[in-house]
Structure formats: C-alpha cells, structure tokens
Write an enzyme that holds these catalytic residues in place. Sequence first.
Site, PDB file in Angstrom:
ATOM      1  N   HIS A  96      35.845  43.400  42.390  1.00 63.42           N
ATOM      2  CA  HIS A  96      36.264  44.645  42.666  1.00 63.42           C
ATOM      3  C   HIS A  96      35.359  45.394  43.776  1.00 63.42           C
ATOM      4  CE1 HIS A  96      33.834  47.679  40.541  1.00 63.42           C
ATOM      5  NE2 HIS A  96      33.715  47.152  39.518  1.00 63.42           N
ATOM      6  N   GLU A 105      39.484  49.252  41.235  1.00 55.31           N
ATOM      7  CA  GLU A 105      39.122  48.962  39.789  1.00 55.31           C
ATOM      8  C   GLU A 105      38.705  50.012  38.766  1.00 55.31           C
ATOM      9  OE1 GLU A 105      35.984  48.531  38.104  1.00 55.31           O
ATOM     10  OE2 GLU A 105      36.753  47.435  36.439  1.00 55.31           O
TER      11      GLU A 105
END
Length: 509
Positions: free
Chosen positions: A265, A310
């Site tokens: 992420h 994320e």
Amino acid sequence: MSARRPTAILAGASALTLGVTALLAPPAAALDKGDAVRFAERVSAKAVMRHLDAFQRIADRHDGNRAALTPGYEASAQYVERTLRKAGYRTWRDPFTFDREVVDAATLTVTGGAAYEVDQMEFSPSTPEGGLTAAVAVPDDPFGCTTAAWGDADPTGAIAVVSRGGDCPFSAKATAAEELGAVGVVVHNNVEGLFAGTLGADGVVAVPVVGLSQADGQALVAAAEAGPVEVTLDARVHTEEVESFNVLAETRAGRDDNVVMLGAHLDSVEEGAGINDNGTGSAAILEVAVQLGRLPYLNNTVRFAWWGAEELGLIGSTAYVGELATREGELDRIATYLNFDMVGSPNYVIGVYDADESTYPAPVPVPPGSAQTEDVFTRWFDRVDQPYVDTEFSGRSDYQAFIENGVPASGLFTGADGSKTEEEVALFGGTAGIPYDPNYHSPQDDITNVDREALGIMTTAIGYATLSLAFDTSAINGVSGPGDQRTPWKHWWPHDGRPDDVRSLDDAA
Ligand code: DPN
Ligand code: ZN
C-alpha cells in the site's frame, strides 16, 4: 519475437538513444535465466533507501503526509510512475470510489464554560443543526452499563456522561441511558486521550453517542457533582463519495496466463509520512520492478500494485480484486499474490505470513498454494541462514481480498504495534517488551524510522522470491514453462492500449 519484450521496445528507440543508453547504464552482467540468487543481489537496500528518501521529501512538501485523497498521495504515485517509466514500464491508474465520512461538527460546550473536542461514534446518529442543549446527568455507577447502574440518578431529558470500561460495550451504556430518557450520551475515556468508539451496528440507539477524552470527562463529571451543568453537544457527520486509485504495472516479458503479483500500500496515515508503514513495502517492490524490467525474458508475467486507501480499510486492493472477479478468467491467471506491508520496522522481526498455520491458526481463508508461497520465502531464509519467525496469516492488509477470492498469498512483515519477545530479541536483536515499530501510525514514522538491516534482508528476499516465481510457479499452481508468449492476451486494460495516463509529471520528489 513477441512485441512485448524490452528488446523489441528498445528496438523502437533510435539506435543513437540505444547506443547512449547502453553507454550510460552499467553493463548488466548477463543473468542466467531464472538465476534468482544473482537477481536478488541486484535489488539493493541502497536503491530502496533512495525511494524512501523521495517519499520523505514528498511528505515534507505536502503537509507532512502521503495519505489517501491528498496531494501527498498523488505525488507519491507520480514518483512511482515516473520511476517505472524510466525503467521501461507502462503504468496504469486503477480508479475506485468509496464513501468517506466527513466530520461537520464535533464539540461539547459547557454553557458559559469550556468547549471540548468529541469523537462521534461509528453508527451514532448526528445531533440536529446547532446541536443539542441539555443538563448533564451522571450515573451512581460511573460506567453506566445497565439501567440499574444509574441508581437514584435520573437522565431523563439530559445528556448522560459515563466512563469507558466496566466490562461492557459502548452500545450497552448508550442503550441503558436512552432507556431512562437520556437525549444524548458522552463516554469519557478511562485512559489518557480521546478515542474513536463504535456502537457496533446501525440503529442501536436513536440518540447521539460520542467519545470524550479522560481529562475533559473528569472535569465535566467533577463540575456536575458540584452542581447543575448545562452543555451543548454538536456532533454531525455526513458521507460523500470520493475517488482514489491504485497504480499498476506489469512486465512485458512473460506469459499472460500465469501472473505473479506483488503489492504494497502506497498511502500513509494522515498523522505522518508513513515511511515504514508503508513506504518500505512500496519502495522495495518498486526497486524489484526496476531491476526486473531489465530482463528480456521471463516465463511468467509479474504484475505490481501500489494500493490506495489501505489505511482507510483495504479499499484499493478490495476494489481491484472485486473488479477482476467480474471478468472471466482474470483471477484464475494470478498464480499467487505477495504482500509487503511494513518491511523495515526499527525493532524488527523477520516475519513470514504463516500460511501453513504452523504457528498461528489463520482467522481467514487460506487458499491452496499459500503455504507453497510461504515456502519460497522460508527456503530462501534457510539457504542464507537468516533466522525468521511466522507472523499471523491475519488478512490484516491488502492480501485479504485475494485470499477471500481464492487467490493464494503470502508475504513478509517486520512488525507493527505488537510487542517484541525475549525469544525474538535472541534471534534479531532489538528490545523486548516494546513494539516492533514504536512509531506506528505516528508523525515519527519518518525516514529515521527504518532499520536498514531489516530492509536489506527483506528486499533481497523479495527479489529472490520474485525471480524464482517469475520462472516457476509449478509448486503453487502446477503451471510451468514459457507457455505461449506470442499472443499478448488482452488484459482488461488493453495492453496495446490505453495511452499511458501520463500527466505532466511535476518534479514531485
Ligand atoms: N495493516 C497494516 C497497516 O496498519 O498499514 C500493518 C499491519 C498489519 C499492522 C498487520 C498490524 C498487523
Ligand atoms: Zn498502517
């Protein structure tokens, strides 16, 4: 000769450019096909640190963070895209939308007195415009877990002020107070600071419920015990649809029907630069991609993803997998997914996602092939005599959507807010009894918050695993060999296709 290999692409370049490029780039000693050990040595921690320095500069120039939906995230994405394009890749942005809660008001004001910050609990209704003004009521038993806890105190028409704790959920406190006629509920913390609570589900109560810091709560309760106190609670949120994006790229080399995928992420939390969480994962796979792009031949396509949002709930990776799941055959082509979320923690362990559940039972699905994916990492660590430990195959990162859709996965992790044990100190050094990353999700997660030794160990392992799987995934899914490399299979982003959405890449880093 497939039109998709770097040499064909380079052939499109002018001979002069090629000549110059060849002169400038250090001659890459020929790498025997599938020589994962030699390839691993090419992915240097020094190069990864350069990417981390870039992410730090980006955060410094963009309000100190690289969070989803911010200019810092956009600049981080542009840095990744520019680096990939210099290495010969095409890149794609994979947009997704989601509902984001926006706070319109979050205060508790004592009439003629102090104004406190509150945090509206998840699933709590909002107050009307202008807020809700009422007297404060405090139960006999400060936790207020049941109606009985209120004793002789009567919260009818009042705003109930109770304490966190007492071994009951926030929903029980709210339900009890509402049942006795309270028009709002304030839960003050039982440890320092404010907190973000939840009622667990929609419709638990029809009155607003907020969290308040311990200090502010104690001051309010003391005032209420000394005499009547009137407050105005103004707690309102609304949701709006917002859009973010993932950054994707894949090797031109390799068969399209057998894809090895790596992901990390790219977004940080709003509190800081997110250099360990997760600049380290993003930078490590970026350098693997740069080095991999130099290889003219692979058996399998290797696809890279830098995930958006994320930290807001695995949103980008979930959207991506959800999209692929609607397209015939897409997910089946992914041999395995490798996730890298925090691989440079200052008080690190060398952790491998425990897909075979040899240490931790997994609370999530573990698709067949995941244990074999874990083995690629553990075989490498055994080969180089690198101690390692299992870390829980928890799904608490961007591999969740993959394993919930049957795609095997594993990954590496150096630890976050868990506390390091004495046994782990014996293996990796560091300090027992404190978190693997004491600066997790804080403004101090900056360029000084990375252990270079851990980063080097993890980067080399990622390089080894990537090249090994780029040539052979047969242990995972039984697929081996070059397959048919001539028919570039139309991915759902047309390969020949969508012009790179190259925007004028400002010098973001
Ligand atoms: N989910 C990661 C994050 O907070 O960005 C890291 C993490 C994974 C933290 C697993 C704790 C446990
Ligand atoms: Zn995080």
